[in-house]
Design a protein around this motif. Structure first.
Motif, PDB file in Angstrom:
ATOM      1  N   SER A   1      53.906  81.652 -67.776  1.00  0.00           N
ATOM      2  CA  SER A   1      54.870  80.745 -67.814  1.00  0.00           C
ATOM      3  C   SER A   1      56.040  81.324 -68.359  1.00  0.00           C
ATOM      4  O   SER A   1      56.055  82.562 -69.480  1.00  0.00           O
ATOM      5  CB  SER A   1      54.513  79.611 -68.757  1.00  0.00           C
ATOM      6  OG  SER A   1      54.167  79.192 -69.573  1.00  0.00           O
ATOM      7  N   ASN A   2      56.851  81.532 -68.643  1.00  0.00           N
ATOM      8  CA  ASN A   2      58.638  81.818 -69.277  1.00  0.00           C
ATOM      9  C   ASN A   2      57.907  81.365 -71.210  1.00  0.00           C
ATOM     10  O   ASN A   2      58.557  82.559 -71.423  1.00  0.00           O
ATOM     11  CB  ASN A   2      59.879  80.551 -69.098  1.00  0.00           C
ATOM     12  CG  ASN A   2      60.435  81.267 -67.784  1.00  0.00           C
ATOM     13  OD1 ASN A   2      60.242  81.974 -67.470  1.00  0.00           O
ATOM     14  ND2 ASN A   2      61.170  80.415 -67.534  1.00  0.00           N
ATOM     15  N   ARG A   3      57.379  80.518 -71.391  1.00  0.00           N
ATOM     16  CA  ARG A   3      57.058  79.890 -72.768  1.00  0.00           C
ATOM     17  C   ARG A   3      55.775  81.785 -72.706  1.00  0.00           C
ATOM     18  O   ARG A   3      55.709  82.069 -73.651  1.00  0.00           O
ATOM     19  CB  ARG A   3      56.068  78.771 -73.093  1.00  0.00           C
ATOM     20  CG  ARG A   3      57.595  77.754 -73.087  1.00  0.00           C
ATOM     21  CD  ARG A   3      56.763  76.634 -73.852  1.00  0.00           C
ATOM     22  NE  ARG A   3      57.887  75.677 -73.824  1.00  0.00           N
ATOM     23  CZ  ARG A   3      57.418  73.896 -74.306  1.00  0.00           C
ATOM     24  NH1 ARG A   3      56.002  73.785 -73.726  1.00  0.00           N
ATOM     25  NH2 ARG A   3      58.357  73.529 -73.122  1.00  0.00           N
ATOM     26  N   ASP A   4      54.475  81.958 -72.353  1.00  0.00           N
ATOM     27  CA  ASP A   4      54.282  83.187 -72.498  1.00  0.00           C
ATOM     28  C   ASP A   4      55.116  84.365 -72.450  1.00  0.00           C
ATOM     29  O   ASP A   4      54.499  85.012 -73.513  1.00  0.00           O
ATOM     30  CB  ASP A   4      53.373  82.943 -71.179  1.00  0.00           C
ATOM     31  CG  ASP A   4      52.364  81.678 -71.551  1.00  0.00           C
ATOM     32  OD1 ASP A   4      51.839  81.047 -72.265  1.00  0.00           O
ATOM     33  OD2 ASP A   4      51.123  81.104 -70.688  1.00  0.00           O
ATOM     34  N   LEU A   5      56.037  84.299 -71.660  1.00  0.00           N
ATOM     35  CA  LEU A   5      56.698  85.830 -71.652  1.00  0.00           C
ATOM     36  C   LEU A   5      57.822  85.733 -72.720  1.00  0.00           C
ATOM     37  O   LEU A   5      57.859  86.844 -73.055  1.00  0.00           O
ATOM     38  CB  LEU A   5      57.478  85.702 -70.083  1.00  0.00           C
ATOM     39  CG  LEU A   5      56.531  85.627 -69.435  1.00  0.00           C
ATOM     40  CD1 LEU A   5      58.031  85.669 -68.093  1.00  0.00           C
ATOM     41  CD2 LEU A   5      55.662  87.182 -69.031  1.00  0.00           C
ATOM     42  N   GLU A   6      58.396  84.705 -72.736  1.00  0.00           N
ATOM     43  CA  GLU A   6      58.567  84.790 -74.290  1.00  0.00           C
ATOM     44  C   GLU A   6      58.445  84.872 -75.961  1.00  0.00           C
ATOM     45  O   GLU A   6      58.105  86.108 -76.777  1.00  0.00           O
ATOM     46  CB  GLU A   6      59.673  83.231 -74.504  1.00  0.00           C
ATOM     47  CG  GLU A   6      60.419  83.169 -73.081  1.00  0.00           C
ATOM     48  CD  GLU A   6      61.320  82.279 -73.800  1.00  0.00           C
ATOM     49  OE1 GLU A   6      60.728  81.138 -74.341  1.00  0.00           O
ATOM     50  OE2 GLU A   6      62.517  81.377 -72.476  1.00  0.00           O
ATOM     51  N   ALA A   7      57.175  84.709 -75.677  1.00  0.00           N
ATOM     52  CA  ALA A   7      56.254  85.115 -77.226  1.00  0.00           C
ATOM     53  C   ALA A   7      55.204  85.920 -76.730  1.00  0.00           C
ATOM     54  O   ALA A   7      55.578  86.635 -77.528  1.00  0.00           O
ATOM     55  CB  ALA A   7      54.628  83.520 -76.818  1.00  0.00           C
ATOM     56  N   THR A   8      55.180  87.152 -75.832  1.00  0.00           N
ATOM     57  CA  THR A   8      55.149  87.975 -75.302  1.00  0.00           C
ATOM     58  C   THR A   8      55.809  89.066 -76.342  1.00  0.00           C
ATOM     59  O   THR A   8      55.677  89.680 -76.508  1.00  0.00           O
ATOM     60  CB  THR A   8      54.181  88.087 -73.963  1.00  0.00           C
ATOM     61  OG1 THR A   8      53.203  87.290 -74.131  1.00  0.00           O
ATOM     62  CG2 THR A   8      53.610  89.497 -73.747  1.00  0.00           C
ATOM     63  N   VAL A   9      57.359  88.575 -75.067  1.00  0.00           N
ATOM     64  CA  VAL A   9      58.432  89.649 -75.901  1.00  0.00           C
ATOM     65  C   VAL A   9      58.657  89.805 -77.330  1.00  0.00           C
ATOM     66  O   VAL A   9      59.190  90.555 -77.659  1.00  0.00           O
ATOM     67  CB  VAL A   9      59.487  88.646 -74.842  1.00  0.00           C
ATOM     68  CG1 VAL A   9      61.005  88.973 -75.979  1.00  0.00           C
ATOM     69  CG2 VAL A   9      59.415  88.895 -73.276  1.00  0.00           C
ATOM     70  N   VAL A  10      58.709  88.197 -77.799  1.00  0.00           N
ATOM     71  CA  VAL A  10      58.800  87.884 -79.003  1.00  0.00           C
ATOM     72  C   VAL A  10      57.266  88.988 -80.395  1.00  0.00           C
ATOM     73  O   VAL A  10      58.059  89.501 -80.954  1.00  0.00           O
ATOM     74  CB  VAL A  10      58.590  86.728 -79.817  1.00  0.00           C
ATOM     75  CG1 VAL A  10      59.384  86.374 -81.242  1.00  0.00           C
ATOM     76  CG2 VAL A  10      60.048  85.750 -78.699  1.00  0.00           C
TER      77      VAL A  10
ATOM     78  N   ARG B   1      58.356  92.125 -79.883  1.00  0.00           N
ATOM     79  CA  ARG B   1      59.668  93.035 -80.816  1.00  0.00           C
ATOM     80  C   ARG B   1      59.570  92.989 -81.715  1.00  0.00           C
ATOM     81  O   ARG B   1      59.374  94.048 -82.422  1.00  0.00           O
ATOM     82  CB  ARG B   1      60.718  91.891 -80.040  1.00  0.00           C
ATOM     83  CG  ARG B   1      62.050  92.150 -81.554  1.00  0.00           C
ATOM     84  CD  ARG B   1      63.153  91.362 -80.497  1.00  0.00           C
ATOM     85  NE  ARG B   1      63.187  91.100 -79.792  1.00  0.00           N
ATOM     86  CZ  ARG B   1      63.856  89.855 -79.244  1.00  0.00           C
ATOM     87  NH1 ARG B   1      63.980  88.772 -79.122  1.00  0.00           N
ATOM     88  NH2 ARG B   1      64.015  90.748 -77.787  1.00  0.00           N
TER      89      ARG B   1
END
Length: 94
Positions: A2-11, A14
């Protein structure tokens, strides 16, 4: 994913990258400080070695001068002895 999973992975990525960059910066600072300290130690060592060398050179020059003076004194003494012997021979020959 999901987008949340992708965002969490990116964060997370980073954050890991920023941490790695800070650690690399810290290591670089430590190495610079260590390199600076080593450079100062080397400068001090070079200065001390230069002083020692100059002192040795001065001592050597003084020793050479003393040897030259002694040799000149010996030459004068030998010349005086030779002259005295010549004078003695001239007096005995008359």
């Amino acid at each position: 994913m999901s987008n949340r999973d992708l965002e969490a992975t990116v964060v997370a990525m980073r954050t890991a990258l920023e941490l790695a960059q800070r650690e690399a910066d810290d290591r670089l600072q430590e190495e610079r400080a260590r390199g600076g300290a080593e450079a100062e130690q080397l400068k001090a060592m070079i200065t001390e070695l230069r002083r020692e060398l100059e002192a040795q050179q001065e001592g050597h020059a003084a020793a050479v001068q003393e040897q030259r003076q002694q040799a000149a004194d010996e030459i004068r003494q030998l010349q005086a002895t030779i002259q005295a012997m010549r004078d003695e021979l001239d007096t005995a020959g008359r």
